[in-house]
Design an enzyme around this catalytic site. Sequence first.
Site, PDB file in Angstrom:
ATOM      1  N   ASP A 380       0.884  -1.094   0.036  1.00  0.00           N
ATOM      2  CA  ASP A 380      -0.040  -0.118   0.103  1.00  0.00           C
ATOM      3  C   ASP A 380       0.887   1.236   0.042  1.00  0.00           C
ATOM      4  O   ASP A 380       2.018   1.117   0.320  1.00  0.00           O
ATOM      5  CB  ASP A 380      -0.942  -0.204   1.080  1.00  0.00           C
ATOM      6  CG  ASP A 380      -1.529   1.195   1.370  1.00  0.00           C
ATOM      7  OD1 ASP A 380      -2.163   1.617   0.521  1.00  0.00           O
ATOM      8  OD2 ASP A 380      -1.679   1.859   2.516  1.00  0.00           O
ATOM      9  N   ARG A 381       0.183   2.494  -0.362  1.00  0.00           N
ATOM     10  CA  ARG A 381       1.245   3.623  -0.579  1.00  0.00           C
ATOM     11  C   ARG A 381       1.138   4.441   0.784  1.00  0.00           C
ATOM     12  O   ARG A 381       2.003   4.426   1.378  1.00  0.00           O
ATOM     13  CB  ARG A 381       0.931   4.381  -1.897  1.00  0.00           C
ATOM     14  CG  ARG A 381       1.842   5.376  -2.287  1.00  0.00           C
ATOM     15  CD  ARG A 381       1.258   6.523  -3.114  1.00  0.00           C
ATOM     16  NE  ARG A 381       0.673   7.498  -2.765  1.00  0.00           N
ATOM     17  CZ  ARG A 381       0.179   8.508  -3.268  1.00  0.00           C
ATOM     18  NH1 ARG A 381       0.352   8.585  -4.565  1.00  0.00           N
ATOM     19  NH2 ARG A 381      -0.656   9.172  -2.722  1.00  0.00           N
ATOM     20  N   ASP A 382       0.023   5.002   0.912  1.00  0.00           N
ATOM     21  CA  ASP A 382      -0.170   6.026   1.825  1.00  0.00           C
ATOM     22  C   ASP A 382      -0.454   5.415   3.529  1.00  0.00           C
ATOM     23  O   ASP A 382      -1.356   4.590   3.445  1.00  0.00           O
ATOM     24  CB  ASP A 382      -1.511   6.907   1.526  1.00  0.00           C
ATOM     25  CG  ASP A 382      -1.208   7.656   0.262  1.00  0.00           C
ATOM     26  OD1 ASP A 382      -0.113   8.271   0.038  1.00  0.00           O
ATOM     27  OD2 ASP A 382      -2.399   7.825  -0.632  1.00  0.00           O
ATOM     28  N   ASP A 388       1.254   9.378   5.556  1.00  0.00           N
ATOM     29  CA  ASP A 388      -0.091   9.730   4.751  1.00  0.00           C
ATOM     30  C   ASP A 388      -0.689  11.105   4.959  1.00  0.00           C
ATOM     31  O   ASP A 388      -0.795  11.672   5.958  1.00  0.00           O
ATOM     32  CB  ASP A 388      -1.420   8.834   5.477  1.00  0.00           C
ATOM     33  CG  ASP A 388      -2.702   8.969   4.993  1.00  0.00           C
ATOM     34  OD1 ASP A 388      -2.939   9.553   3.858  1.00  0.00           O
ATOM     35  OD2 ASP A 388      -3.740   8.792   5.513  1.00  0.00           O
ATOM     36  N   TYR A 391      -5.093  13.045   0.526  1.00  0.00           N
ATOM     37  CA  TYR A 391      -5.338  13.536  -0.796  1.00  0.00           C
ATOM     38  C   TYR A 391      -4.048  14.368  -1.271  1.00  0.00           C
ATOM     39  O   TYR A 391      -4.331  15.368  -1.984  1.00  0.00           O
ATOM     40  CB  TYR A 391      -6.559  14.454  -0.890  1.00  0.00           C
ATOM     41  CG  TYR A 391      -7.789  13.970  -0.474  1.00  0.00           C
ATOM     42  CD1 TYR A 391      -8.149  12.462  -0.907  1.00  0.00           C
ATOM     43  CD2 TYR A 391      -8.434  14.152   0.707  1.00  0.00           C
ATOM     44  CE1 TYR A 391      -9.355  11.771  -0.295  1.00  0.00           C
ATOM     45  CE2 TYR A 391      -9.653  13.342   1.196  1.00  0.00           C
ATOM     46  CZ  TYR A 391      -9.814  12.414   0.922  1.00  0.00           C
ATOM     47  OH  TYR A 391     -10.986  11.684   1.198  1.00  0.00           O
ATOM     48  N   GLN A 424      -6.815   5.931  -4.577  1.00  0.00           N
ATOM     49  CA  GLN A 424      -6.851   7.340  -4.705  1.00  0.00           C
ATOM     50  C   GLN A 424      -8.213   8.001  -5.081  1.00  0.00           C
ATOM     51  O   GLN A 424      -8.309   8.613  -6.215  1.00  0.00           O
ATOM     52  CB  GLN A 424      -5.682   7.764  -5.724  1.00  0.00           C
ATOM     53  CG  GLN A 424      -4.325   7.302  -5.375  1.00  0.00           C
ATOM     54  CD  GLN A 424      -3.793   7.893  -4.346  1.00  0.00           C
ATOM     55  OE1 GLN A 424      -4.251   8.939  -4.023  1.00  0.00           O
ATOM     56  NE2 GLN A 424      -3.114   7.293  -3.530  1.00  0.00           N
ATOM     57  N   SER A 425      -9.225   8.050  -4.060  1.00  0.00           N
ATOM     58  CA  SER A 425     -10.488   8.477  -4.311  1.00  0.00           C
ATOM     59  C   SER A 425     -10.481   9.979  -4.358  1.00  0.00           C
ATOM     60  O   SER A 425     -11.419  10.518  -4.822  1.00  0.00           O
ATOM     61  CB  SER A 425     -11.202   8.019  -3.260  1.00  0.00           C
ATOM     62  OG  SER A 425     -10.883   8.670  -1.928  1.00  0.00           O
ATOM     63  N   LYS A 469      -9.782  -1.168  -2.923  1.00  0.00           N
ATOM     64  CA  LYS A 469      -9.678  -1.855  -2.007  1.00  0.00           C
ATOM     65  C   LYS A 469     -10.792  -1.401  -0.901  1.00  0.00           C
ATOM     66  O   LYS A 469     -11.064  -0.400  -0.850  1.00  0.00           O
ATOM     67  CB  LYS A 469      -8.438  -1.923  -1.300  1.00  0.00           C
ATOM     68  CG  LYS A 469      -7.133  -2.155  -2.033  1.00  0.00           C
ATOM     69  CD  LYS A 469      -5.820  -1.879  -1.514  1.00  0.00           C
ATOM     70  CE  LYS A 469      -5.639  -0.311  -1.325  1.00  0.00           C
ATOM     71  NZ  LYS A 469      -4.061  -0.287  -0.983  1.00  0.00           N
TER      72      LYS A 469
END
Length: 541
Positions: A380-382, A388, A391, A424-425, A469
């Site tokens: 996972d990235r953030d 984190d 956005y 990435q919502s 996810k």
Amino acid sequence: MSRAPRWAIVVPTIGRPCLQAMLDSLAAQRTDDAHPAPVEVVLVDDRPGRVEPLTASLPGVDWPLRVVRGYGRGPAAARNRGWQATRESAPEWISFLDDDVILPDGWLPGLVDDLAACGPDTGATQASIRVPRPTDRPPTDWERNVAALEGADWATADMAYRRAALEQVAGFDERFPRAFREDADLALRIRRAGWSLTRGARHIIHPVRPADDGVSLRLQAGNADDALMRRLHGPRWREVAQAPGGGFGYHVATVAAALVAAGGAATAVAAGAWARTTPAAGYATGADAGTGGAAGTARAAGAAAGVGALAWAGLTTRFLAIRLGPGPRPGHPEFRAEARRMVPTSLTIPFAAVRHRVDGWRRHRDATPWPPTPRAVLFDRDGTLVRDVPYNGDPEKVELMPGAREAVDRARAAGLAVGVVSNQSGIARGLLDEAAVRAVNARVDELLGGMDTWRYCPHGPEDGCGCRKPEPGLVTGAAADLGVDPRECVVIGDIGADVEAALAARARPVLVPTPVTRPEEVRDAPCVAPDLLTAVGEVLR
């Protein structure tokens, strides 16, 4: 007096009405100081797709009961999901129960006594299974099929395994997609790991549930699992697994006879047509003189077709008689319905059995022992690789999490592919655009020395996509990019959605909690690591 063992119950289910009847019989069990209640009961909701939460209860008792998702991956994977989710309660034993059994009075004290009687080298204890039979008539084919459970070895309808033994062999082999052979495979691997298996004194009731007319035909899919058993355990696997022999040889003979009949008939028709349309073809010369040319070929093919047809008819009649003979007799009200089921399925079962076996040989020809060796790590990235920043569309704000570069380098050094799967919502919410996301990803890529694949989902929670996810799309897409099976991937993330996405994709999850990780996400995760380096170490262990 010896200490009573700590134990938990795991039940895979697809939400059938029989589940609550099983839970009612469990809640009615007697407990005391010498026979304590389970430390928890875990139901694994194995319904596929997006479903409403499963509702079930243990009436009249306050035993911990919780539900975790299984994502329709089959009972083997569901049982793994369940016993691994008991990590925090740390039971010594896991009692696996099916959702369609009934626990008679005294079952719970009997189980605890069986567990207490196990020596330190005993890895599992099995209950006896009792299947009620009709008293007014002989049993049907389906009823006899269920009754065969009474003689089954190591059936997980009621099988308690020592947690240490499950951990040693990595639990059930999830390549078995049905409730068939996965229990025998596990028992073999547990025994080969040095544990013994024993039979306890307790018993359960396994009622015969209603089934449609095609159930026996669908059961032939288990022939593919037999192919996997042979691949994993050798040609004598039935002997070592104490599994009774089947009638597959007769099915092969039946199919072969049908093919001879069909091939001979087709050849006879073609040769006859050739003889009629080409007069010279009906005369033989030289080496063909004894056969009569095309006309002789037609006669020989017709004879072969007749022999094949007789053999097929005889074998099919034999099979039908074996299935009908022990069942309801002519004149009994159930006989006509049984004949209606048996005739068409007896005609088709041999072909289905052979087809599934061939398919199993093809799919499992390269199968290696469970568990699969990891070939890729997806991060996972953030909150996992980078701090984190909600956005974030600014590459200057990218900051690696402690140990991120070292963890990625360690995975690479071990020969594993590395990738990123990220929701990435903010794109769907209009808070940033894809160009900004790609710019941030490029900065992360630069700091980590280059990842082998990037996958991100631009959708919001309400979009219902298959990639966000906890849906599996990002994981399966990244696996495809890397040319590996999702089962060969490990997904490392910081929240429950990362864990659930991995499980839904059949990958292995490792949770690295942060302050935003909810306690229930930590509790339900199959594997938890305190930091990224430890998480990668779990992959390489």
